[in-house]
Write an enzyme that holds these catalytic residues in place. Structure first.
Site, mmCIF file in Angstrom:
data_model
loop_
_atom_site.group_PDB
_atom_site.id
_atom_site.type_symbol
_atom_site.label_atom_id
_atom_site.label_comp_id
_atom_site.label_asym_id
_atom_site.label_seq_id
_atom_site.Cartn_x
_atom_site.Cartn_y
_atom_site.Cartn_z
ATOM 1 N N LYS A 73 -9.727 92.981 25.081
ATOM 2 C CA LYS A 73 -10.825 92.203 25.675
ATOM 3 C C LYS A 73 -10.585 91.998 27.173
ATOM 4 O O LYS A 73 -9.468 92.233 27.660
ATOM 5 C CB LYS A 73 -10.967 90.865 24.961
ATOM 6 C CG LYS A 73 -9.745 89.979 25.084
ATOM 7 C CD LYS A 73 -9.796 88.814 24.090
ATOM 8 C CE LYS A 73 -8.548 87.972 24.202
ATOM 9 N NZ LYS A 73 -8.388 87.073 23.062
ATOM 10 N N ARG A 110 -12.211 76.221 17.077
ATOM 11 C CA ARG A 110 -13.047 76.861 18.094
ATOM 12 C C ARG A 110 -14.129 77.672 17.389
ATOM 13 O O ARG A 110 -15.306 77.399 17.511
ATOM 14 C CB ARG A 110 -12.151 77.747 18.965
ATOM 15 C CG ARG A 110 -12.832 78.398 20.129
ATOM 16 C CD ARG A 110 -11.863 79.246 20.937
ATOM 17 N NE ARG A 110 -11.304 80.367 20.181
ATOM 18 C CZ ARG A 110 -10.497 81.282 20.680
ATOM 19 N NH1 ARG A 110 -10.126 81.233 21.939
ATOM 20 N NH2 ARG A 110 -10.044 82.271 19.933
ATOM 21 N N TYR A 126 -8.741 79.441 57.376
ATOM 22 C CA TYR A 126 -9.715 78.353 57.250
ATOM 23 C C TYR A 126 -9.019 76.994 57.306
ATOM 24 O O TYR A 126 -8.025 76.758 56.617
ATOM 25 C CB TYR A 126 -10.449 78.441 55.905
ATOM 26 C CG TYR A 126 -11.526 79.492 55.873
ATOM 27 C CD1 TYR A 126 -12.669 79.391 56.663
ATOM 28 C CD2 TYR A 126 -11.405 80.587 55.029
ATOM 29 C CE1 TYR A 126 -13.657 80.355 56.622
ATOM 30 C CE2 TYR A 126 -12.397 81.561 54.967
ATOM 31 C CZ TYR A 126 -13.521 81.436 55.774
ATOM 32 O OH TYR A 126 -14.488 82.384 55.726
ATOM 33 N N MET A 138 -11.999 84.834 50.758
ATOM 34 C CA MET A 138 -12.634 85.606 49.690
ATOM 35 C C MET A 138 -12.116 87.043 49.666
ATOM 36 O O MET A 138 -11.832 87.596 48.608
ATOM 37 C CB MET A 138 -14.151 85.585 49.885
ATOM 38 C CG MET A 138 -14.917 86.140 48.714
ATOM 39 S SD MET A 138 -16.690 86.121 49.023
ATOM 40 C CE MET A 138 -17.073 84.394 48.871
#
Ligand SMILES: *Cc1c(COP(=O)(O)O)cnc(C)c1O
Length: 386
Positions: A37, A135, A261, A311
């Site tokens: 997966k 779940r 930043y 990013m």
């Protein structure tokens, strides 16, 4: 020659094959059903599935219907099982492509049978029992009834009964879940229903050994050379993924220069900063940028990530490494010379689990498949130093 890609993940297929064979050895008579997966935990599901197929694997687990369809479209013929649940809109494709699904309720069993009857195709299903994860899965007290519903449904075929453990390592929860699974199984079998496959063990249970009940196991993370945090790694498992990026910019900074930043990191000596074209969109955890928690390897040396991760980029202090040049290969996960950084280390530094680290590696990062680690491509000594 400069590397071809900005940032890439080297996927060592030989290591994956080794881990697969190791799982088979540990599982003994039980079949190994690799769980691929989340794009094989970020490693590339198609390539992994092709190896599984070549190794004679007889079933592959996926997370959702789209993952199953992607494997079918790439030519994978091995039976596929969607481990979780599917939603209504996904069911027609599951029937068309004969992809097995988990069944979690009586209602779902009836719906599936109705739908299958319209296409006149039989759907293979696995009854999932909730033994403590809370779940997905039917409660143990309802399991027999749902098993009977599936058994009597003309368009459903019960291929297996499964559960998923919320904890392993010999604790109370694990033992309780195992006992509950076994007693529920017996109840179903005593009613005369034949269950071809019984499966419950993920990687942790497989390598804890006591957790293997049934005739198939479902390892995921261990096939990529990683075990969940609280488990010690068997020596034969090999890390499959290395994450690399090339240096695209170098600059010398005087002491006292803010970087990135918010200017949250400020050079405290004259130094040199290398910019790497890989950021949080590519899976570098944002938290690695805070307080210099992260490291990368350059020319065999550990270099701290400094300033906030952006990013698309991150910045690394390389002031202590002689000879760093443009297009040098930086290693974010993997080995460079005598040093290495594993996914577990990155996870620890970022306050997460190794699963999240590899799964988060973004689509922009090229997967480069190879049959061995390729340390020899790293950073030849250049005559001209920028
Ligand atoms: C993900 C998953 C697995 C594999 O778990 P690992 O810890 O990666 O080995 C097995 N079974 C189910 C139902 C899963 O969702």
């Amino acid at each position: 020659m400069a590397p071809r890609h900005r940032a890439w993940a080297e996927i060592n297929l030989a290591a994956f094959r080794t881990n697969l064979r190791e799982a088979a050895a540990v599982a003994k008579q039980a079949k190994v059903w690799p769980v691929l997966k989340a794009n094989a935990y970020g490693h590339g599901a198609i390539a992994a599935a092709k190896i599984c197929e070549a190794e004679g694997i007889n079933r592959i687990g996926v997370g959702d219907s789209r993952e199953a369809l992607e494997l079918r479209e790439s030519g994978i013929r091995t039976p596929l099982l969607v481990l979780g649940t599917v939603i209504d809109s996904e069911l027609p494709d599951m029937l068309t492509h004969q992809i097995e699904v988990g069944v979690h309720s009586e209602l779902r069993a009836r719906e599936l049978n109705n739908l299958a009857s319209k296409t006149r195709k039989v759907l293979g299903v696995h009854l999932k029992i909730d033994t403590g994860m809370a779940r997905l899965g039917v409660r143990p007290e309802a399991a027999l009834r749902v098993a009977q519903t599936i058994h009597e449904a003309p368009y459903l075929e019960l291929r297996g009964v499964m559960t998923h453990f919320s904890a392993i390592s010999g604790g109370k929860t694990a033992a309780g879940q195992q006992a509950l699974f076994t007693s529920t199984l017996h109840e179903i079998q005593n009613s005369g229903i034949v269950i071809p496959s019984v499966h419950c063990a993920s990687s942790a249970a497989l390598y804890a050994k006591s957790g293997v009940i049934g005739n198939a196991v479902r390892p995921g993370i261990s096939l990529f050379g990683i075990l969940p945090r609280e488990h010690s790694k068997p020596p034969n498992l090999q890390a499959v993924l290395s994450l690399r990026a090339q240096v695209v910019f170098l600059k010398d900074l005087p002491s006292g220069t803010p970087v990135g930043y918010g200017g949250r990191w400020v050079s405290h000596r004259p130094t040199r900063i290398a910019t790497l074209p890989i950021g949080y969109n590519d899976g570098i955890p944002y938290r690695l940028g805070a307080e210099g928690r992260g490291n990368v390897l350059l020319r065999g040396c550990r270099c701290p990530i400094v300033g906030a991760i952006s990013m698309d980029y991150c910045t690394v202090d390389v002031g202590h490494v002689p000879g760093v040049a443009l297009s040098d290969v930086a290693t974010l996960i993997g080995r460079d010379g005598k040093e290495s950084i594993c996914a577990e280390e990155v996870a620890e530094a970022a306050g997460t689990i190794a699963y999240e680290v590899t799964c988060s590696i973004g689509a922009r990062v090229r997967r480069v498949f190879c049959e061995e680690n390729q340390p020899h491509i790293l950073n030849p000594i250049k005559k001209t130093v920028t």
